[in-house]
Write an enzyme that holds these catalytic residues in place. Structure first.
Site, PDB file in Angstrom:
ATOM      1  N   LYS A  59      -1.078   9.327  -1.217  1.00  0.00           N
ATOM      2  CA  LYS A  59      -0.161   8.418  -1.773  1.00  0.00           C
ATOM      3  C   LYS A  59       0.242   6.517  -1.682  1.00  0.00           C
ATOM      4  CE  LYS A  59       4.753  10.085  -1.306  1.00  0.00           C
ATOM      5  NZ  LYS A  59       4.977  10.579  -1.100  1.00  0.00           N
TER       6      LYS A  59
ATOM      7  N   TYR B   6      11.548 -23.666   5.302  1.00  0.00           N
ATOM      8  CA  TYR B   6      12.550 -23.117   4.023  1.00  0.00           C
ATOM      9  C   TYR B   6      14.227 -22.838   4.760  1.00  0.00           C
ATOM     10  CZ  TYR B   6       8.309 -22.903   1.140  1.00  0.00           C
ATOM     11  OH  TYR B   6       7.391 -22.533   0.640  1.00  0.00           O
TER      12      TYR B   6
HETATM   13  C1  PLP Z   1       5.396  11.877   0.405  1.00  0.00           C
HETATM   14  C2  PLP Z   1       4.755  13.376  -0.073  1.00  0.00           C
HETATM   15  C3  PLP Z   1       5.254  13.715   0.846  1.00  0.00           C
HETATM   16  C4  PLP Z   1       4.751  13.914   2.062  1.00  0.00           C
HETATM   17  O1  PLP Z   1       6.382  13.872   2.558  1.00  0.00           O
HETATM   18  P1  PLP Z   1       6.199  13.141   4.350  1.00  0.00           P
HETATM   19  O2  PLP Z   1       7.696  13.018   4.992  1.00  0.00           O
HETATM   20  O3  PLP Z   1       5.132  11.547   4.687  1.00  0.00           O
HETATM   21  O4  PLP Z   1       5.132  13.992   5.576  1.00  0.00           O
HETATM   22  C5  PLP Z   1       5.412  15.674   0.545  1.00  0.00           C
HETATM   23  N1  PLP Z   1       5.548  16.378  -0.927  1.00  0.00           N
HETATM   24  C6  PLP Z   1       6.300  14.655  -1.599  1.00  0.00           C
HETATM   25  C7  PLP Z   1       6.424  16.371  -2.674  1.00  0.00           C
HETATM   26  C8  PLP Z   1       5.988  13.853  -1.736  1.00  0.00           C
HETATM   27  O5  PLP Z   1       5.885  13.070  -2.324  1.00  0.00           O
END
Ligand code: PLP
Length: 384
Positions: free
Chosen positions: A41, A275
């Site tokens: 993701k 800035y």
């Molecule tokens: C993002 C996510 C993960 C992965 O988590 P990490 O801590 O990056 O390994 C796993 N399960 C769900 C439901 C997530 O949203």
């Protein structure tokens, strides 16, 4: 590759060998039928979906991919034939687009399940779904007491099939007290016992990186590996807890972020930089201009406090981080010159600035640092 990079003002390097190392270290801990699902993701945690999926496939170590949304899922199924699990919400009006042989949906609403089942039946297909069980995180999910009824609804509908049960830990990265996570695991075990008679061979999954690293009992039938696959520790606490385990394996950061000095110049003592006039030189200064800023994902609150690496030496940031520009002090880096490589995240010689360092200095977590790296930065695969 070098020729390509010489024409870029900034780029991200993805080290295929480091990704392979991290995935292999998890693969080695999983009992054989347990699937390794790489979470890609948020543009693969800012690393770039395309390079990460293709390197992961080449490694042969990944069984599934997971994404947050349907648009992300469409992008991933175009790159692989492996199953892709959607973790987040699919709007009911878009549910027909979720009908694809590789896709499986995480569900928690009866309305979604009914709409999906109707569409899938009309298409003459069966979509696998995973129930998100509410075990204490209180975001998406079905309360433990309601899961059996929800599972019955799913199994009663043509067009969908119950493939899995999942939950997500609320307090596993932020602490070294794992009692809340242990209770969530117990609730999940109880739900599995109740639902099993309905669903045959259910894929139960609870583990994110921290759980997968610390507690083999959370591996169940699949792990959802995110941050640690990219070679970053979920937190200091997870690193501390993991380092005392016999199976401790260092993680190798996969991503480096670099840019090229776009100007090197002398600034007299007593001049203001950037800035808001927040920095004033105290000596004749060799100033370097770096053509990236907060729009590319560099935290603006590292104004006057962050560092970049030039020629293996730390160069302090002077003045405010601008939208697409940062200024660094090169006075103590002899020979620094136009188009020298500047490392914002990663290693250069003996000096290294990790995403965790940027996170700690800017008051956030490594996840946010990498996830916010702009998708406009070109990604190049190295070490393949
Ligand atoms: C993002 C996510 C993960 C992965 O988590 P990490 O801590 O990056 O390994 C796993 N399960 C769900 C439901 C997530 O949203």
């Amino acid at each position: 590759m070098e020729e390509l990079k010489s024409a870029m003002h900034t780029w991200i390097e993805i080290d295929a060998e480091s990704l392979r190392h991290n995935l292999a270290s998890f693969r080695a801990r999983l009992p054989m039928p347990t699937r390794l699902c790489l979470v890609v993701k948020a543009n693969a945690y800012g690393h770039g979906v395309e390079p990460i999926v293709s390197c992961a496939l080449k490694s042969g170590l990944v069984d599934w991919f997971a994404v947050h949304s349907l648009p992300e899922a469409r992008q991933v199924v175009a790159l692989t034939e492996l199953p892709v699990l959607v973790l987040g919400y699919v709007p009911i009006a878009a549910i027909d687009q979720a009908i694809h042989p590789q896709l499986r949906l995480t569900v928690w609403n009866a309305a979604t399940v009914r709409a999906l089942a109707a569409k899938a039946e009309a298409c003459g297909t069966v979509v696998p779904v995973h129930i998100k069980v509410e075990t204490g995180t209180n975001r998406h999910g079905v309360l433990p007491g309601d899961v059996v009824d929800f599972a019955r609804l799913i199994t009663s509908l043509p067009g969908i099939t119950l493939e899995g049960l999942s939950t997500h830990y609320a307090n596993i990265e932020d602490t070294t007290d794992y009692s809340f996570a242990a209770r969530q695991t117990e609730v999940m075990e109880e739900v599995r016992r109740q639902v099993s008679p309905l669903g045959g061979d259910l894929i139960v999954h609870t583990a994110c990186s921290a759980a997968a690293l610390l507690f083999p009992a959370t591996h169940h039938d699949l792990i959802r590996l995110g941050i640690a696959g990219y070679g970053l520790w979920p937190s200091r606490e997870t690193l501390v807890s993991a380092s005392s385990l016999p199976e401790f394996t260092p993680l190798w950061p996969v991503l480096s972020w670099r840019a090229r000095l776009s100007q090197v110049k002398i600034v007299a003592a007593g001049q203001f930089i950037g800035y808001g006039l927040t920095y004033r030189t105290t000596r004749t200064t060799v100033l370097g201009v770096v053509p990236v800023g907060y729009a590319e994902g560099y935290p603006r609150n590292l104004s006057n406090t962050g560092h970049a690496v030039v020629r293996g030496t730390r160069a302090p940031i002077r003045g405010r981080v601008c939208m697409n520009i940062i200024m660094v002090d090169l006075t103590d880096i002899p020979g620094a010159t136009l188009e020298d490589v500047v490392t914002l995240i990663g290693r250069d010689g003996d000096e290294e600035i990790g995403a965790a360092t940027l996170a700690a200095q800017s008051g956030t977590i490594p996840y946010e640092i990498v996830a916010r790296l702009s998708s406009s930065i070109p990604r190049c695969v190295t070490g393949a």
